[in-house]
Design a protein around this motif. Sequence first.
Motif, PDB file in Angstrom:
ATOM      1  N   HIS A   1       1.562 -15.356 -37.995  1.00 62.76           N
ATOM      2  CA  HIS A   1       1.259 -14.014 -38.469  1.00 62.76           C
ATOM      3  C   HIS A   1       0.058 -13.454 -37.709  1.00 62.76           C
ATOM      4  O   HIS A   1      -0.966 -14.124 -37.569  1.00 62.76           O
ATOM      5  CB  HIS A   1       0.966 -14.027 -39.972  1.00 62.76           C
ATOM      6  N   GLU A   2       0.200 -12.252 -37.238  1.00 62.68           N
ATOM      7  CA  GLU A   2      -0.880 -11.603 -36.498  1.00 62.68           C
ATOM      8  C   GLU A   2      -2.001 -11.218 -37.460  1.00 62.68           C
ATOM      9  O   GLU A   2      -1.755 -10.612 -38.509  1.00 62.68           O
ATOM     10  CB  GLU A   2      -0.341 -10.369 -35.780  1.00 62.68           C
TER      11      GLU A   2
ATOM     12  N   HIS B   1       2.578  -4.476 -35.611  1.00 61.69           N
ATOM     13  CA  HIS B   1       2.282  -5.789 -36.178  1.00 61.69           C
ATOM     14  C   HIS B   1       3.275  -6.780 -35.589  1.00 61.69           C
ATOM     15  O   HIS B   1       4.459  -6.754 -35.925  1.00 61.69           O
ATOM     16  CB  HIS B   1       2.396  -5.748 -37.702  1.00 61.69           C
TER      17      HIS B   1
ATOM     18  N   ASP C   1       4.458 -10.353 -35.394  1.00 58.26           N
ATOM     19  CA  ASP C   1       4.565 -11.743 -35.825  1.00 58.26           C
ATOM     20  C   ASP C   1       5.502 -12.479 -34.871  1.00 58.26           C
ATOM     21  O   ASP C   1       6.298 -11.857 -34.166  1.00 58.26           O
ATOM     22  CB  ASP C   1       5.124 -11.827 -37.247  1.00 58.26           C
TER      23      ASP C   1
END
Length: 227
Positions: A44-45, A52, A54
């Motif tokens: 997960h970023e 975003h 991921d």
Amino acid sequence: MGFFKKHKAKQEQLVPLEVYEENEIQELEAYIQKTFGPFENVFHEIFSPDIHVDIAIIAPNETDPYYKLVTMGMGAHDMEVPSQFAAYELRNAELLIYLPADWNIESNDENDYWPLRWLKIIARMPIDYHTWVGYGHTIAAGSDRATLSDNNQFEGIGLIEALEAEKKPACVRLSSGKLIRFYQLLPLYGEEMEYKLHCQDMEALLAKFDDDFSLVVDIHRKNYGKL
């Protein structure tokens, strides 16, 4: 200097975060699991300034004894594709790369982390440079024959179509209407980059690869640009 930092932070907050709708991400994840394999782990970023991104981690198994890393988030942004290509629906994409089963994907050492870094770099290139990426595009690691990391001699990355089991291009039509295409990262030596750029044809470069070539990253693989 203090004012500049405060002003910059305020500016960053005004940039809208582009993300999939909840139903879109569910449909995307379902397609990834069906096409590339089930996954339980996701990188997960932590900080997402624009999109975003991921990364789904599909573990090695008996059928495919290697890691598959697939982005989830790049396709929320509509890339600025030239008008002459509009009919091909190339605005939305995700990326993937295959890594050997013994790759240390939990490591923060750059010699291990570079595949994840380049997934994120290329995912953001369309935003950072107001452009697009797709099949046949090549991205240099840097200037002056820079390499992707210290433990390899790859000087760039090419994008090729990811394939489904039936050897069809991997893509999914979401219920929102977006067509998400999947491109695979192919680390390239400098001579391979030069050959592709000279021919202006990724197919010409791929034709030089022999039957021993694998899409699973091998930092010691043969340099087909020298053949």
